[in-house]
Design a protein around this motif. Sequence first.
Motif, PDB file in Angstrom:
ATOM      1  N   SER A 172       5.610   3.716  -7.746  1.00  0.00           N
ATOM      2  CA  SER A 172       4.477   3.918  -6.846  1.00  0.00           C
ATOM      3  C   SER A 172       4.002   5.363  -6.869  1.00  0.00           C
ATOM      4  CB  SER A 172       4.869   3.514  -5.423  1.00  0.00           C
ATOM      5  OG  SER A 172       3.792   3.705  -4.523  1.00  0.00           O
ATOM      6  N   ASN A 173       4.929   6.313  -6.889  1.00  0.00           N
ATOM      7  CA  ASN A 173       4.563   7.730  -6.947  1.00  0.00           C
ATOM      8  C   ASN A 173       3.732   8.024  -8.189  1.00  0.00           C
ATOM      9  OD1 ASN A 173       6.066   8.057  -4.643  1.00  0.00           O
ATOM     10  ND2 ASN A 173       7.747   9.156  -5.616  1.00  0.00           N
ATOM     11  N   PHE A 174       4.143   7.425  -9.299  1.00  0.00           N
ATOM     12  CA  PHE A 174       3.429   7.665 -10.549  1.00  0.00           C
ATOM     13  C   PHE A 174       2.009   7.120 -10.481  1.00  0.00           C
ATOM     14  CE2 PHE A 174       2.004   6.020 -14.657  1.00  0.00           C
ATOM     15  CZ  PHE A 174       1.941   7.212 -15.375  1.00  0.00           C
ATOM     16  N   TRP A 175       1.848   5.884 -10.018  1.00  0.00           N
ATOM     17  CA  TRP A 175       0.522   5.285  -9.905  1.00  0.00           C
ATOM     18  C   TRP A 175      -0.382   6.145  -9.020  1.00  0.00           C
ATOM     19  CZ3 TRP A 175      -1.907   1.452 -12.364  1.00  0.00           C
ATOM     20  CH2 TRP A 175      -1.158   0.491 -13.048  1.00  0.00           C
ATOM     21  N   PHE A 176       0.154   6.596  -7.895  1.00  0.00           N
ATOM     22  CA  PHE A 176      -0.646   7.385  -6.961  1.00  0.00           C
ATOM     23  C   PHE A 176      -1.126   8.674  -7.618  1.00  0.00           C
ATOM     24  CE2 PHE A 176      -1.019  10.617  -3.594  1.00  0.00           C
ATOM     25  CZ  PHE A 176      -1.976  10.010  -2.796  1.00  0.00           C
ATOM     26  N   TRP A 177      -0.254   9.300  -8.375  1.00  0.00           N
ATOM     27  CA  TRP A 177      -0.633  10.529  -9.064  1.00  0.00           C
ATOM     28  C   TRP A 177      -1.744  10.273 -10.086  1.00  0.00           C
ATOM     29  CZ3 TRP A 177       0.284  11.289 -14.356  1.00  0.00           C
ATOM     30  CH2 TRP A 177      -0.123  12.533 -14.822  1.00  0.00           C
ATOM     31  N   VAL A 178      -1.634   9.187 -10.838  1.00  0.00           N
ATOM     32  CA  VAL A 178      -2.660   8.856 -11.825  1.00  0.00           C
ATOM     33  C   VAL A 178      -4.005   8.629 -11.139  1.00  0.00           C
ATOM     34  CG1 VAL A 178      -3.423   7.106 -13.495  1.00  0.00           C
ATOM     35  CG2 VAL A 178      -1.054   7.902 -13.519  1.00  0.00           C
ATOM     36  N   ASP A 235       7.072  10.481  -1.877  1.00  0.00           N
ATOM     37  CA  ASP A 235       7.425   9.149  -1.373  1.00  0.00           C
ATOM     38  C   ASP A 235       6.176   8.435  -0.884  1.00  0.00           C
ATOM     39  OD1 ASP A 235       8.619   6.893  -0.428  1.00  0.00           O
ATOM     40  OD2 ASP A 235       9.969   7.888   0.978  1.00  0.00           O
ATOM     41  N   THR A 236       5.538   7.705  -1.780  1.00  0.00           N
ATOM     42  CA  THR A 236       4.302   7.002  -1.427  1.00  0.00           C
ATOM     43  C   THR A 236       4.563   5.615  -0.857  1.00  0.00           C
ATOM     44  OG1 THR A 236       4.135   6.249  -3.715  1.00  0.00           O
ATOM     45  CG2 THR A 236       2.912   8.232  -3.129  1.00  0.00           C
ATOM     46  N   GLN A 237       5.830   5.195  -0.823  1.00  0.00           N
ATOM     47  CA  GLN A 237       6.151   3.869  -0.294  1.00  0.00           C
ATOM     48  C   GLN A 237       6.683   3.901   1.131  1.00  0.00           C
ATOM     49  OE1 GLN A 237       8.754   1.812  -3.126  1.00  0.00           O
ATOM     50  NE2 GLN A 237       6.977   0.603  -3.732  1.00  0.00           N
ATOM     51  N   SER A 238       6.900   5.065   1.668  1.00  0.00           N
ATOM     52  CA  SER A 238       7.462   5.166   3.011  1.00  0.00           C
ATOM     53  C   SER A 238       6.517   4.557   4.041  1.00  0.00           C
ATOM     54  CB  SER A 238       7.718   6.636   3.356  1.00  0.00           C
ATOM     55  OG  SER A 238       8.135   6.763   4.700  1.00  0.00           O
ATOM     56  N   PHE A 275      -1.708  -2.615   1.416  1.00  0.00           N
ATOM     57  CA  PHE A 275      -2.585  -1.799   2.258  1.00  0.00           C
ATOM     58  C   PHE A 275      -2.089  -0.362   2.326  1.00  0.00           C
ATOM     59  CE2 PHE A 275      -3.245   0.189   6.407  1.00  0.00           C
ATOM     60  CZ  PHE A 275      -4.628   0.279   6.426  1.00  0.00           C
ATOM     61  N   GLU A 276      -0.771  -0.176   2.347  1.00  0.00           N
ATOM     62  CA  GLU A 276      -0.232   1.172   2.472  1.00  0.00           C
ATOM     63  C   GLU A 276      -0.544   2.024   1.241  1.00  0.00           C
ATOM     64  OE1 GLU A 276       3.515   0.965   5.454  1.00  0.00           O
ATOM     65  OE2 GLU A 276       3.828  -0.095   3.559  1.00  0.00           O
ATOM     66  N   ILE A 277      -0.849   1.374   0.126  1.00  0.00           N
ATOM     67  CA  ILE A 277      -1.321   2.089  -1.059  1.00  0.00           C
ATOM     68  C   ILE A 277      -2.827   2.313  -0.955  1.00  0.00           C
ATOM     69  CG2 ILE A 277      -1.629   1.937  -3.560  1.00  0.00           C
ATOM     70  CD1 ILE A 277       0.940   0.220  -3.587  1.00  0.00           C
ATOM     71  N   ASN A 286      -3.381  -1.446  -8.140  1.00  0.00           N
ATOM     72  CA  ASN A 286      -3.270  -0.186  -8.869  1.00  0.00           C
ATOM     73  C   ASN A 286      -4.086  -0.202 -10.151  1.00  0.00           C
ATOM     74  OD1 ASN A 286      -1.627   1.597  -7.324  1.00  0.00           O
ATOM     75  ND2 ASN A 286       0.159   0.342  -7.770  1.00  0.00           N
ATOM     76  N   THR A 287      -4.131  -1.345 -10.805  1.00  0.00           N
ATOM     77  CA  THR A 287      -4.935  -1.461 -12.018  1.00  0.00           C
ATOM     78  C   THR A 287      -6.409  -1.212 -11.703  1.00  0.00           C
ATOM     79  OG1 THR A 287      -3.380  -3.061 -12.972  1.00  0.00           O
ATOM     80  CG2 THR A 287      -5.593  -2.982 -13.919  1.00  0.00           C
TER      81      THR A 287
END
Length: 395
Positions: free
Chosen positions: A146-152, A160-163, A185-187, A232-233
């Motif tokens: 999740s951290n990687f996707w958020f950065w992209v 910690d993007t899943q907290s 939704f949290e993403i 994410n896609t």
Amino acid sequence: MAMALEEFVSQFKKLKVAVLIPTYNNEQTLAGVIRDVQEYSDDIIVVNDGSTDSTADLLKKFQRISLVSYAVNRGKGYALRKGFQRALDLGYDYVISIDSDGQHYAEDLPKFLSAVQVHPSAIIMGVRNMEQAGVPGKSSFGHKFSNFWFWVETGIKMNDTQSGYRLYPIRLLSGTTFITRKFEFEIEVMVRSVWNGVDMAEVPIKVFYASKEDRVSHFRPFQDFTRITILNTVFVIVAVLYIKPRDFLIGKKKGKSWSSLKKQLFHPNDSHFIKALSVGFGVFMGIVPIWGFQLIVAIGLAFAFRLNKALVIIAANISIPPMIPVILFLSHLTGALWMGDRARFISFHDPITLEMVGNNSVQYVLGAITFAIIAGSLSGTFTYLGLKIFKQPKV
């Protein structure tokens, strides 16, 4: 200590912060979570997301909470959104969401109060220590993924993007119409908020993971992971085709975010060969006939082979919707090389559909694999030559 707790209660009111507890069938832990939170705040909103256990009766024992309740389970994202609306109606500017399964510690609430005074326009994430004992393997993997996707998608690196323990500036978010209703939704709320100019900040928190036998989780690995991957896609495509060009052209970009993404794209530690291999592999994965799983497999293998993940993802998006008919046509055409007298030919002017391809599945699959290898090889080769010929941009 009593005086300190009274000060916390007062500070919640002064800063207009409420604690939001979404819950679904957590009868064993919910009461304890509410009692712990009440030691720090009287401003509590509980959203009963269609629980079918004894949650409704349990909540009747708590008089000092604002309750939102509905009969049918709609998902955590929907519950959070209903909680946001209730908080806005009650005059709050912020909510701190805390899970009802007992993973989070109420004693970390003051950290968010301190952080919001420094970052009043930010979503503030509670960062867990994922290296501690007892963390499930799937949680650790999902955390990194999740951290990687958020950065992209945003160019911002978070720990910690899943907290689920986080503070939301709900006044700033109120102008956005969110579309997801479950865990994804949290993403969505993070990515779209960053795209809209909302800041991000972090505070360290503790986390408790019960034993496997006692752990209650409503996360469905296949269904929810698939939904998150699809989201994410879509976000990657939007980021590449719209957000980054928009930010660059109209000057609204944040230099740090764009610089971070650009630095990874032209990572000085990656050789020309690795960058070219990453592009070629991404194109290959975008064409190879495993529709729906291309990006998942591509990212997993990119991690395994230490490729440039951002370049792999961008190149894999060759299979965006406008390109799909072209890819299907060329794959089918390439497959004719393997079929000999059994080859079937179609006109590019005819409708190119998955049904049509399915009727010629052997020719399509053979052709798609061959075309993926050819296109990937050519893309990698031209990328390598381009990097050799042209000077790399300074980062």
